[in-house]
Design an enzyme around this catalytic site. Structure first.
Site, PDB file in Angstrom:
ATOM      1  N   GLY A  77       0.857  -1.576   0.081  1.00  0.00           N
ATOM      2  CA  GLY A  77       0.057  -0.271   0.016  1.00  0.00           C
ATOM      3  C   GLY A  77       0.985   0.958  -0.276  1.00  0.00           C
ATOM      4  O   GLY A  77       2.550   1.571  -0.398  1.00  0.00           O
ATOM      5  N   HIS A  89       4.691   2.145  -8.244  1.00  0.00           N
ATOM      6  CA  HIS A  89       3.254   1.411  -7.991  1.00  0.00           C
ATOM      7  C   HIS A  89       2.449   1.019  -9.379  1.00  0.00           C
ATOM      8  O   HIS A  89       2.365   0.439 -10.125  1.00  0.00           O
ATOM      9  CB  HIS A  89       2.725   0.702  -7.319  1.00  0.00           C
ATOM     10  CG  HIS A  89       3.396   1.418  -5.930  1.00  0.00           C
ATOM     11  ND1 HIS A  89       3.385   1.936  -5.026  1.00  0.00           N
ATOM     12  CD2 HIS A  89       3.425  -0.132  -4.595  1.00  0.00           C
ATOM     13  CE1 HIS A  89       3.965   1.503  -3.389  1.00  0.00           C
ATOM     14  NE2 HIS A  89       4.485  -0.241  -3.594  1.00  0.00           N
TER      15      HIS A  89
END
Ligand code: PAF
Length: 284
Positions: free
Chosen positions: A31, A37
């Protein structure tokens, strides 16, 4: 985008996709998603019919005095970003889903896990390999995507996949960098604004050392200058900086194809890692 929280539901989702003869790409994360990402997700989208992202801050890969409790967990924002990038399923298990009471099985990729970061973070790669294996078993993708910033992690996961005959393709992706060269990382947000400006020295000094080595300067000498440059940052400390063989991760003293300079440093209370592949660094 489907948000899934149990291994059973996750597996059922992949089974349903596979029944339609569609391929699944998987991006495992802890996360606090950033552009790095996002680039893994975009690559996964290009190469697969469906994409799964997992968000799980894995307690097993943090040491007792590390940043597990303060690791950022902006789940709502991660969820929004994933939806905007066209992710099909977001897997967000709880710690009990991954490590139920009585959990006892861990994966150790011997040798590779004890080097470099493993020396400074005992047990870290055991935790990484274990959770990645569990996630791969549950999500059951065709391909899984990992950033080269965590180069040792990538090589350990590749070794585990080969050793344990995992059917997945482990895809390594280039490191995404900020404008000043700092590798993108969820931990960059720990840096104060002064530290953030200073942190760019890490990549610059690795790059300079790579150029010097490629131009024929002795490895020890080039790395010593990099060390001095890094230590010019107040409150900095070097865990390691070394030239390594890109496959075995062993330290080497002369360049060879695939060789990399890898480093882990501290600026204040923040640990940063980075690496450059000699072959990709232009000399001039
Ligand atoms: O690189 C990371 O974010 C983590 O180490 C990973 C691969 C998601 C395992 O927890």
């Amino acid at each position: 985008m489907k948000v899934i929280s149990t291994p059973l539901a996750m597996r059922a989702w992949t089974d349903w996709v596979k029944k339609k003869n569609q391929s699944v790409g998987f991006v495992p994360t802890m996360g606090a998603l950033h552009a790095g990402h996002a680039s893994l997700i975009s690559r996964a989208k290009k190469e697969n019919d469906k994409v799964v992202v997992s968000v799980f801050v894995n307690p097993a890969q943090f040491g007792p005095h590390e940043d597990f409790s303060r690791y950022p967990r902006p789940f709502k924002e991660d969820q929004k970003l994933c939806a905007s990038l066209g992710v099909d399923a977001l897997y967000h298990p709880s710690p009990e889903n991954i490590y139920p009471q009585g959990y006892r099985s861990f994966v150790n990729v011997e040798g590779l896990s004890d080097l470099w970061c493993g020396r400074f973070r005992p047990g870290h790669f055991r935790g990484v390999a274990t959770v990645v294996l569990k996630l791969l078993q549950t999500v059951s993708p065709d391909r899984a995507y990992f950033g080269e910033k965590d180069y040792q992690q990538l090589m350990i996961i590749r070794r585990m996949a080969r050793d344990l005959n995992l059917p997945q393709r482990i895809v390594g992706c280039l490191t995404l960098r900020e404008k000043d060269g700092l590798a993108m990382s969820s931990r960059n947000q720990y840096l104060s604004s002064i530290e953030r400006a200073q942190a760019a020295i890490l990549y610059r000094s690795l790059n300079r050392a790579a150029k010097k080595i490629k131009s024929g300067e002795a490895v020890l000498r080039a790395l010593s200058s990099a060390r001095r440059e890094i230590l010019s940052i107040p409150q900095s400390k070097i865990d390691y900086i070394a030239l390594i063989d890109g496959e075995s991760l062993e330290e080497i003293q002369t360049p060879r194809p695939g060789a990399r300079i890898i480093s882990a440093i501290w600026i204040g209370k923040t640990r940063l890692i980075d690496n450059v592949e000699l072959g990709t660094v232009p000399i001039s």
